[in-house]
Design a protein around this motif. Structure first.
Motif, PDB file in Angstrom:
ATOM      1  N   SER A 141       2.853  -1.762 -10.682  1.00 58.29           N
ATOM      2  CA  SER A 141       2.180  -2.863 -11.016  1.00 58.29           C
ATOM      3  C   SER A 141       2.025  -3.538 -12.381  1.00 58.29           C
ATOM      4  CB  SER A 141       0.380  -2.434 -10.394  1.00 58.29           C
ATOM      5  OG  SER A 141       0.122  -1.459 -11.583  1.00 58.29           O
ATOM      6  N   LYS A 162       4.368  -4.635  -3.586  1.00 54.87           N
ATOM      7  CA  LYS A 162       3.320  -4.400  -4.491  1.00 54.87           C
ATOM      8  C   LYS A 162       3.391  -4.288  -6.325  1.00 54.87           C
ATOM      9  CE  LYS A 162      -0.035  -3.074  -1.051  1.00 54.87           C
ATOM     10  NZ  LYS A 162      -1.323  -2.143  -0.998  1.00 54.87           N
ATOM     11  N   THR A 164       2.853  -6.215  -8.546  1.00 50.57           N
ATOM     12  CA  THR A 164       1.961  -7.464  -8.542  1.00 50.57           C
ATOM     13  C   THR A 164       2.107  -8.347 -10.031  1.00 50.57           C
ATOM     14  OG1 THR A 164       0.584  -5.817  -9.599  1.00 50.57           O
ATOM     15  CG2 THR A 164       0.240  -6.314  -7.189  1.00 50.57           C
ATOM     16  N   GLY A 185       3.046  -8.333  -0.834  1.00 48.71           N
ATOM     17  CA  GLY A 185       2.195  -7.971  -1.999  1.00 48.71           C
ATOM     18  C   GLY A 185       2.713  -8.255  -3.430  1.00 48.71           C
TER      19      GLY A 185
END
Length: 429
Positions: A141, A162, A164, A185
């Motif tokens: 992340s 993901k 992010t 994501g």
């Protein structure tokens, strides 16, 4: 003579004993292969291949933390080993791993290797590695910089899912496919340049990439998978390639900022939910090459005011234009044979519609909640099949149905058409 008989007897006994011994002999069972030995050198766990002097980085009992530098080689028990591989999941869920250096001796990086390394901010893949495997960086992340080289020919599914914090990435020039869920994501991904070598984009590749505004698709791309841009809420523009023949299921579902879509004449079908919930889309031209549309294809396109239905379409599928509340007029071609359930449910601005002679059936709630609908023109003198709730009760009481001849529509008092109060002859015909 007796000596010869005795010799023959002893030979015969020896033969029988040998046969019995052979029949009772147990098969040789090979020992199972022993696992390669392991070692911990400078805090890094390895599996060792003594014969070939190779070492593979593996996970250990304790999670790796801090800054890790993998060496090109090391010595253990007087044997020199070369580090050539990082095992599947070797650094998985090492949430305190802040950086890692991978040497050029490493040629293979396994699946899930850095999955869940939430403190990792950047990484460089050495030129010795040609493949990124499944979920390699999934859930990293804080990963903002991934340096890839042009020697990489394959990136497997979910590799950057993901991530992010990732805002941009330069993909290898020779990449031919974007695997499923590749950037799913990546909510901060804004800029991405797709290599001209691409011919395939998989399913959910850019799903929930909420910051992505525009993607230029190389003309060599022949197929895009389902849900490819689903819920990419900032995507504003999309142009299909001349190599594509289909818009897949849910490709732009939930793309609430999508305003401009250009479809080439190579497109043959638009699958279910393709533009479901594209609330900013106000117009779209569907080329005559399109022969089929799926259910809910434009459902919830509340700002859509202009749309054409190609002459090759033979069915308006269920929920196709449900809640397209701004469309005032639909021109149905003579090819349409059926109107599915909920097809125009919630088209609140539509005041009138002409049903061509080709239509043989209208499904349940097809024109329910069409609050402005006051006139339906039936071109066929033979009533098509309708459900008891194909039209709203309000329209059945207050609306007008214009027909070539009202007698066939009134002939059967038990039919659903008999429930309409105002079925009148169309004087314009």
């Amino acid at each position: 003579m007796r000596a010869k008989q005795l010799s023959f007897f002893l030979t015969l006994m020896l033969f029988f004993c040998t046969t019995i011994s052979a029949s009772n002999r147990q098969p040789v069972v090979k020992n199972p292969l022993k696992k390669s030995p392991t070692a911990i050198v400078d805090g890094i766990n390895y599996r060792l291949d003594e014969k070939n002097q190779k070492a593979k980085v593996i996970s250990g009992e304790n999670l790796y933390t801090g800054d890790i530098v993998i060496p090109e080689k090391f010595e253990y028990d007087s044997i020199k080993y070369y580090v050539e591989e990082i095992d599947d999941g070797a650094f998985k869920d090492c949430a305190s791993l802040s950086s890692i250096t991978i040497p050029t001796t490493v040629t293979k990086i396994g699946s899930d290797v850095f999955r869940g390394c939430t403190a990792l901010e950047e990484i460089t893949i050495p030129e010795s590695v040609s493949e990124i495997k499944n979920e390699t960086f999934a859930g990293c992340s804080n990963l903002m910089m991934i340096r890839l080289h042009n020697g990489i020919t394959s990136i497997a599914q979910g590799a950057f899912r993901k991530c992010t914090a990732l805002e941009s990435i330069a993909l290898p020039n020779n990449l031919t496919a974007l695997s499923n869920n590749l950037f799913q994501g990546c909510s901060n991904l804004k800029n991405i340049k797709l290599p001209g070598s691409l011919n395939k984009i998989g399913s959910s590749v850019f799903e929930e990439c909420a910051s992505l505004e525009e993607v230029d698709i190389p003309n060599g791309v022949k197929s895009i998978g389902s849900d490819a841009f689903k819920n990419s809420t900032m995507l504003q523009r999309f142009v299909t390639t001349t190599s594509m023949t289909e818009l897949p299921h849910g490709i732009f579902e939930g793309c609430t900022s999508l305003k401009e879509v250009s479809l080439t004449t190579s497109i043959r079908s638009i699958s279910s939910d393709a533009f479901h919930g594209c609330a900013s889309l106000d117009s779209i031209f569907i080329p005559n090459s399109v022969k089929s549309m799926g259910s809910s294809v434009f459902e919830g396109c509340s700002n859509l005011t202009v749309i054409n239905i190609p002459g090759a379409i033979d069915e308006i599928p269920s929920k196709a234009f449900k809640d397209c509340s701004s469309i005032e007029e639909f021109n149905l071609p003579n090819s349409i044979k059926a109107i599915g359930s909920d097809a125009f449910n919630g088209c609140a601005s539509m005041a009138a519609i002409v049903i061509p002679t080709s239509v043989k059936e209208i499904g349940s709630d097809a024109f329910n909640n069409c609050n402005s609908l006051n006139t339906v023109v039936m071109r066929s003198g033979t009533p098509c099949k309708i459900k008891k709730d194909s039209f709203s009760k309000t329209f059945m009481k207050e609306g007008t149905v214009l027909v070539p001849n009202e007698i066939p529509y009134r002939a059967d008092p038990k039919s659903n058409w008999a429930k309409f109060r105002n079925i009148v002859k169309d004087r314009k015909r």
